[in-house]
Design an enzyme around this catalytic site. Structure first.
Site, PDB file in Angstrom:
ATOM      1  N   ASP A  13      32.686  38.339  42.459  1.00  0.00           N
ATOM      2  CA  ASP A  13      33.246  37.901  43.748  1.00  0.00           C
ATOM      3  C   ASP A  13      32.484  38.483  44.941  1.00  0.00           C
ATOM      4  O   ASP A  13      33.060  38.727  45.997  1.00  0.00           O
ATOM      5  CB  ASP A  13      34.745  38.287  43.874  1.00  0.00           C
ATOM      6  N   GLY A  15      30.271  37.003  46.663  1.00  0.00           N
ATOM      7  CA  GLY A  15      29.830  35.975  47.613  1.00  0.00           C
ATOM      8  C   GLY A  15      28.501  35.385  47.185  1.00  0.00           C
ATOM      9  O   GLY A  15      27.722  34.909  48.015  1.00  0.00           O
ATOM     10  N   LYS A  16      28.252  35.405  45.875  1.00  0.00           N
ATOM     11  CA  LYS A  16      26.976  34.863  45.362  1.00  0.00           C
ATOM     12  C   LYS A  16      26.842  33.373  45.669  1.00  0.00           C
ATOM     13  O   LYS A  16      25.767  32.896  45.963  1.00  0.00           O
ATOM     14  CB  LYS A  16      26.883  35.051  43.836  1.00  0.00           C
ATOM     15  N   ASN A  38      35.618  31.114  34.260  1.00  0.00           N
ATOM     16  CA  ASN A  38      36.224  32.342  34.774  1.00  0.00           C
ATOM     17  C   ASN A  38      35.663  32.620  36.171  1.00  0.00           C
ATOM     18  O   ASN A  38      36.277  33.308  36.979  1.00  0.00           O
ATOM     19  CB  ASN A  38      35.981  33.538  33.840  1.00  0.00           C
ATOM     20  N   GLY A  40      34.366  31.724  40.017  1.00  0.00           N
ATOM     21  CA  GLY A  40      34.841  30.849  41.083  1.00  0.00           C
ATOM     22  C   GLY A  40      33.956  31.082  42.280  1.00  0.00           C
ATOM     23  O   GLY A  40      34.046  32.112  42.926  1.00  0.00           O
ATOM     24  N   HIS A  41      33.049  30.173  42.528  1.00  0.00           N
ATOM     25  CA  HIS A  41      32.101  30.353  43.628  1.00  0.00           C
ATOM     26  C   HIS A  41      32.526  29.482  44.810  1.00  0.00           C
ATOM     27  O   HIS A  41      32.564  28.263  44.703  1.00  0.00           O
ATOM     28  CB  HIS A  41      30.688  30.014  43.159  1.00  0.00           C
ATOM     29  N   ARG A 141      29.389  32.557  14.664  1.00  0.00           N
ATOM     30  CA  ARG A 141      28.639  31.396  14.157  1.00  0.00           C
ATOM     31  C   ARG A 141      29.504  30.244  13.674  1.00  0.00           C
ATOM     32  O   ARG A 141      29.074  29.432  12.893  1.00  0.00           O
ATOM     33  CB  ARG A 141      27.620  31.814  13.081  1.00  0.00           C
ATOM     34  N   GLN A 222      30.054  36.410  37.789  1.00  0.00           N
ATOM     35  CA  GLN A 222      30.650  37.749  37.681  1.00  0.00           C
ATOM     36  C   GLN A 222      29.706  38.792  38.294  1.00  0.00           C
ATOM     37  O   GLN A 222      28.950  38.445  39.190  1.00  0.00           O
ATOM     38  CB  GLN A 222      31.014  38.090  36.228  1.00  0.00           C
ATOM     39  N   THR A 298      39.659  31.796  41.101  1.00  0.00           N
ATOM     40  CA  THR A 298      40.018  31.122  39.855  1.00  0.00           C
ATOM     41  C   THR A 298      41.505  31.250  39.574  1.00  0.00           C
ATOM     42  O   THR A 298      42.166  30.273  39.258  1.00  0.00           O
ATOM     43  CB  THR A 298      39.188  31.722  38.692  1.00  0.00           C
ATOM     44  N   THR A 299      42.040  32.457  39.712  1.00  0.00           N
ATOM     45  CA  THR A 299      43.437  32.666  39.297  1.00  0.00           C
ATOM     46  C   THR A 299      44.373  32.891  40.483  1.00  0.00           C
ATOM     47  O   THR A 299      45.586  32.913  40.292  1.00  0.00           O
ATOM     48  CB  THR A 299      43.533  33.908  38.386  1.00  0.00           C
ATOM     49  N   GLY A 300      43.833  33.095  41.661  1.00  0.00           N
ATOM     50  CA  GLY A 300      44.671  33.349  42.833  1.00  0.00           C
ATOM     51  C   GLY A 300      45.224  34.772  42.873  1.00  0.00           C
ATOM     52  O   GLY A 300      45.969  35.139  43.784  1.00  0.00           O
ATOM     53  N   ASP A 331      31.644  41.009  58.309  1.00  0.00           N
ATOM     54  CA  ASP A 331      32.652  40.736  59.351  1.00  0.00           C
ATOM     55  C   ASP A 331      34.037  41.295  58.991  1.00  0.00           C
ATOM     56  O   ASP A 331      34.811  41.651  59.871  1.00  0.00           O
ATOM     57  CB  ASP A 331      32.757  39.219  59.598  1.00  0.00           C
ATOM     58  N   SER A 411      25.586  38.413  55.313  1.00  0.00           N
ATOM     59  CA  SER A 411      26.530  37.344  55.613  1.00  0.00           C
ATOM     60  C   SER A 411      27.617  37.890  56.527  1.00  0.00           C
ATOM     61  O   SER A 411      28.218  38.927  56.249  1.00  0.00           O
ATOM     62  CB  SER A 411      27.098  36.816  54.295  1.00  0.00           C
TER      63      SER A 411
HETATM   64  P1  IMP Z   1      37.380  36.975  31.329  1.00  0.00           P
HETATM   65  O1  IMP Z   1      36.000  36.800  31.823  1.00  0.00           O
HETATM   66  O2  IMP Z   1      38.317  35.870  31.711  1.00  0.00           O
HETATM   67  O3  IMP Z   1      37.421  37.281  29.859  1.00  0.00           O
HETATM   68  O4  IMP Z   1      37.980  38.275  32.063  1.00  0.00           O
HETATM   69  C1  IMP Z   1      37.481  39.591  31.803  1.00  0.00           C
HETATM   70  C2  IMP Z   1      37.465  40.436  33.072  1.00  0.00           C
HETATM   71  O5  IMP Z   1      36.477  39.916  33.961  1.00  0.00           O
HETATM   72  C3  IMP Z   1      38.777  40.409  33.858  1.00  0.00           C
HETATM   73  O6  IMP Z   1      38.926  41.659  34.501  1.00  0.00           O
HETATM   74  C4  IMP Z   1      38.526  39.343  34.917  1.00  0.00           C
HETATM   75  O7  IMP Z   1      39.341  39.518  36.050  1.00  0.00           O
HETATM   76  C5  IMP Z   1      37.064  39.583  35.213  1.00  0.00           C
HETATM   77  N1  IMP Z   1      36.368  38.391  35.730  1.00  0.00           N
HETATM   78  C6  IMP Z   1      35.960  37.318  35.032  1.00  0.00           C
HETATM   79  N2  IMP Z   1      35.349  36.441  35.841  1.00  0.00           N
HETATM   80  C7  IMP Z   1      35.352  36.984  37.063  1.00  0.00           C
HETATM   81  C8  IMP Z   1      34.818  36.557  38.338  1.00  0.00           C
HETATM   82  O8  IMP Z   1      34.198  35.517  38.482  1.00  0.00           O
HETATM   83  N3  IMP Z   1      35.016  37.410  39.375  1.00  0.00           N
HETATM   84  C9  IMP Z   1      35.665  38.594  39.223  1.00  0.00           C
HETATM   85  N4  IMP Z   1      36.163  39.026  38.070  1.00  0.00           N
HETATM   86  C10 IMP Z   1      36.006  38.233  36.998  1.00  0.00           C
END
Ligand code: IMP
Length: 430
Positions: A13, A15-16, A38, A40-41, A141, A222, A298-300, A331, A411
């Site tokens: 997260d 800001g990529k 997982n 969310g950009h 596999r 990530q 992604t999850t809010g 900012d 940014s």
């Molecule tokens: P998973 O990738 O859903 O298996 O989650 C494993 C860990 O990575 C958890 O702590 C998630 O919150 C974190 N995680 C997965 N994807 C992201 C992301 O894009 N940003 C921040 N944390 C992430």
């Protein structure tokens, strides 16, 4: 030839998406190489917000190719949703713009159910999207790949074999409901119809693009501290998030990568469980969350917030070979009398300057801070570093000293034009 890998230098997260979106103007091809939905950009373009979970953020440029590489685990329903949404909003007019590796593994409904059920037993705080279980099958596999979905006979056979053991595991071990073979088969054959045209041998295509001298941007998902090997294990994601995986996850060799750019927020956030030395569980942490809109794309889920941690970022620099840094969301800090930077961890009377592999030690570490004056002034309209408030300039300078790297992008807001671009990383490569 110029190939640049963009990676997150914290816990994701960073800001990529915005930095990739910005650099895509200089690139011909943008590649995702690990993770799945997982991620969310978020990108804001002319006031319009886009959130991508799977499709590379570069898709907003008409004439650029986007590749979802073999290292990504793909939930076809999410992919189709993103394609549909993009088309509805007038993007992705040409289907050939988007390619998905035939070697990419599929996320199936049982992966999601296993992920959610298991996270109750062993709390990592996953996104519940089935990412870990899909990668487990890949390594074991018996995963099912895109290329398998394209061949109905193979897909049937692999799905049947998988369901036998998944249903047993779900019902007997996790005490969850199992799945019907026919229902998944029908659902996925429908997906095949919709995404089949995008499924390609992307390793070969990418190799050809590189040989033609095209500019390639690898978009990491990530962040470094969520890397399966080098992050805060076990509170990590199930893939290697480091730049080295740009090669394995897209099917090219390390000699084809020229440069690695890291992205870090001006502070730190993390979602899910696990140690976070600079976490602020107070009013300042709340203010950062509110000002930065720090809720998972992604999850809010609310993100845990804290001060910038130079120890974490230096760890990321080492494991990724980062050569220059983009700092985002400056900012958000424009409100505080004082700002802090963590420069070490105090443990048992000693000061550590690196992230220890032993999480017990990390959990018990006390951050050692340097305190700087805050700026409490608007930075959004600055186009150059010299236009930033002096105290904000000092803050960035101190970070540069601590990480011993140049900050080449800053940014200062969510819009594409709210970015101070000091250097285009493609330029020096040519
Ligand atoms: P998973 O990738 O859903 O298996 O989650 C494993 C860990 O990575 C958890 O702590 C998630 O919150 C974190 N995680 C997965 N994807 C992201 C992301 O894009 N940003 C921040 N944390 C992430």
């Amino acid at each position: 030839m110029a190939s640049i890998v963009i990676v997150g230098a914290q816990w994701g997260d960073e800001g990529k998406g915005k930095i990739v979106d910005l650099l895509t103007q200089y690139a011909d091809v943008v590649v995702r190489f690990q993770g799945g939905n997982n991620a969310g950009h978020t990108i804001v373009l002319k006031g319009e917000k886009f959130v991508f979970h799977l499709i590379p953020s570069g898709i907003l440029y008409e004439n650029k190719k986007c590749i979802i590489g073999s290292g990504v685990v793909v939930d076809p329903a999410v992919l189709i949703e993103e394609i549909t949404e993009l088309k509805k909003r007038g993007y992705l007019k040409d289907d050939s713009q988007l390619m998905v590796s035939e070697e990419a593994h599929l996320i199936l409904p049982y992966h999601r159910r296993i992920d959610i059920a298991r996270d109750q037993l062993f709390k990592i705080g996953t996104t519940g999207r089935g990412i870990g279980p899909a990668y487990e099958d890949k390594v074991a596999r018996y995963g099912i790949r895109m290329v398998d979905l394209m061949d109905e006979g193979v897909f049937r056979q692999k799905l049947k074999a998988n369901l036998l053991q998944k249903n047993l595991y779900l019902t007997e071990v996790l005490k969850e409901k199992g799945f019907e073979f026919e229902a998944i088969l029908e659902e996925y054959l429908q997906y095949k119809k919709e995404i089949g045209k995008h499924v390609k041998d992307t390793s070969r295509i990418l190799y050809e693009e590189i040989r033609k001298g095209r500019h390639i941007l690898f978009e990491g998902a990530q962040g470094a501290l969520l890397d399966l090997d080098h992050g805060t294990y076990p509170y990590v994601t199930a893939s290697n998030t480091v730049s080295g995986n740009a090669c394995a996850g897209s099917g090219i060799g390390p000699t084809m990568i020229d440069s690695v750019v890291g992205v870090a927020k001006a502070y730190t956030t993390r979602v899910g469980e696990g140690p976070f030395p600079t976490e602020l569980k107070d009013r300042i942490g709340e203010r950062i969350r509110e000002r930065g809109g720090e809720y998972g794309a992604t999850t809010g889920r609310p993100r845990r917030c804290g001060w910038f941690d130079a120890v974490v970022v230096n760890h990321a620099i080492r494991i990724n070979g980062i050569q220059e840094m983009a700092i985002t969301k400056l900012d958000v800090l424009s409100e505080f009398d004082k700002v802090k930077i963590c420069v070490g961890y105090r443990i048992n009377g000693e000061i550590l300057r690196h992230v220890p592999s032993n999480l017990e030690i990390l959990e018990r570490s006390e951050p050692v801070y340097e305190e700087l004056d805050g700026w409490k002034e608007e930075v959004k309209r600055s186009n150059k570093i010299s236009e930033l408030p002096l105290r904000a300039q000092h803050y960035l300078k101190r970070i540069e000293e601590l990480i011993q790297l140049k900050i080449t992008m800053v940014s200062v807001g969510s819009e594409r034009n709210e970015t101070i671009e000091i250097k285009n990383p493609f330029q020096k490569i040519g």
